[in-house]
Scaffold this motif. Sequence first.
Motif, PDB file in Angstrom:
ATOM      1  N   GLU A  13       0.818  -1.167  -0.140  1.00 10.46           N
ATOM      2  CA  GLU A  13      -0.121  -0.060   0.153  1.00 10.46           C
ATOM      3  C   GLU A  13       0.957   1.218  -0.081  1.00 10.46           C
ATOM      4  OE1 GLU A  13      -3.595   0.393  -0.433  1.00 10.46           O
ATOM      5  OE2 GLU A  13      -3.103  -1.288  -1.231  1.00 10.46           O
ATOM      6  N   ILE A  14       2.030   1.168   0.654  1.00  9.60           N
ATOM      7  CA  ILE A  14       2.781   2.498   0.680  1.00  9.60           C
ATOM      8  C   ILE A  14       3.461   2.641  -0.733  1.00  9.60           C
ATOM      9  CG2 ILE A  14       5.240   3.168   1.495  1.00  9.60           C
ATOM     10  CD1 ILE A  14       4.126   1.615   4.229  1.00  9.60           C
ATOM     11  N   VAL A  15       3.925   1.463  -1.208  1.00  7.32           N
ATOM     12  CA  VAL A  15       4.380   1.774  -2.866  1.00  7.32           C
ATOM     13  C   VAL A  15       3.341   2.292  -3.654  1.00  7.32           C
ATOM     14  CG1 VAL A  15       5.829   0.593  -4.479  1.00  7.32           C
ATOM     15  CG2 VAL A  15       6.169   0.038  -2.155  1.00  7.32           C
ATOM     16  N   ARG A  16       2.331   1.606  -3.391  1.00  9.62           N
ATOM     17  CA  ARG A  16       0.897   2.126  -4.188  1.00  9.62           C
ATOM     18  C   ARG A  16       1.177   3.668  -4.091  1.00  9.62           C
ATOM     19  NH1 ARG A  16      -4.102   3.749  -3.591  1.00  9.62           N
ATOM     20  NH2 ARG A  16      -4.035   2.983  -1.414  1.00  9.62           N
ATOM     21  N   LEU A  17       1.083   3.982  -2.893  1.00  8.27           N
ATOM     22  CA  LEU A  17       0.866   5.585  -2.817  1.00  8.27           C
ATOM     23  C   LEU A  17       2.063   6.284  -3.509  1.00  8.27           C
ATOM     24  CD1 LEU A  17      -0.351   5.772   0.885  1.00  8.27           C
ATOM     25  CD2 LEU A  17      -1.770   6.272  -1.278  1.00  8.27           C
ATOM     26  N   LEU A  18       3.129   5.952  -3.253  1.00  8.06           N
ATOM     27  CA  LEU A  18       4.345   6.330  -3.733  1.00  8.06           C
ATOM     28  C   LEU A  18       4.256   6.572  -5.120  1.00  8.06           C
ATOM     29  CD1 LEU A  18       7.208   5.038  -1.567  1.00  8.06           C
ATOM     30  CD2 LEU A  18       6.379   7.234  -1.327  1.00  8.06           C
ATOM     31  N   ALA A  19       3.898   5.425  -5.864  1.00  2.61           N
ATOM     32  CA  ALA A  19       3.729   5.656  -7.351  1.00  2.61           C
ATOM     33  C   ALA A  19       2.630   6.393  -7.863  1.00  2.61           C
ATOM     34  CB  ALA A  19       3.822   4.051  -7.825  1.00  2.61           C
ATOM     35  N   ASP A  20       1.535   6.698  -7.102  1.00  5.71           N
ATOM     36  CA  ASP A  20       0.364   7.226  -7.509  1.00  5.71           C
ATOM     37  C   ASP A  20       0.518   8.855  -7.502  1.00  5.71           C
ATOM     38  OD1 ASP A  20      -2.317   7.710  -8.542  1.00  5.71           O
ATOM     39  OD2 ASP A  20      -3.010   7.617  -6.072  1.00  5.71           O
ATOM     40  N   ASP A  21       1.442   9.192  -8.402  1.00  3.31           N
ATOM     41  CA  ASP A  21       2.076  10.670  -8.412  1.00  3.31           C
ATOM     42  C   ASP A  21       2.715  10.842  -9.764  1.00  3.31           C
ATOM     43  OD1 ASP A  21       4.703  11.930  -7.575  1.00  3.31           O
ATOM     44  OD2 ASP A  21       3.258  12.793  -6.517  1.00  3.31           O
ATOM     45  N   GLU A  22       2.758  12.024  -9.905  1.00  5.37           N
ATOM     46  CA  GLU A  22       3.183  12.317 -11.405  1.00  5.37           C
ATOM     47  C   GLU A  22       4.593  11.978 -11.425  1.00  5.37           C
ATOM     48  OE1 GLU A  22       3.144  16.209  -9.199  1.00  5.37           O
ATOM     49  OE2 GLU A  22       1.430  14.559  -9.581  1.00  5.37           O
TER      50      GLU A  22
END
Length: 153
Positions: A13-22
């Motif tokens: 979930e943390i990596v998902r958030l880190l990747a969910d960004d321009e």
Amino acid sequence: MDFRTATQEDLPEIVRLLADDELGAGREKYEDPLPEAYIRAFTEMDAQGGNEILLATEDGKVIGCLQLMLIPGLARLGMKRAQIEGVRVDSRYRGQKVGEALFFEAIRRAENEGCGLVQLTTDKQRPDARRFYEKLGFTASHEGMKLLFDENK
């Protein structure tokens, strides 16, 4: 909204958030299974102490994160400082004060640990982030610099 320190089980979930960004979309690898580099980094952080990923959750779901590092130092009469990095809020929750609440929790934790200041850097390609940090009371008192090493070494 609740806050807690991340465990290794939260890494996807943390990596998902880190990747969910321009910018993060080009820097991170949100895959199943996760690249071993994330697990290794989390293990090192966990062993270090004073280095945690703080999560904002709602109904048990991770909706925001940041990395909070406590740094003892000699400067400023031995002042301990807190460094904040990797701030992300789930795109579905942006604009709902999740980031603000996450920061207030991180600042509270830093104060409780005896820190005399909280610092961060922000990418110059993120003017909205800079405005957000300024709204929270942060000032651009220093110019940050980085030296990146060749990732292929």
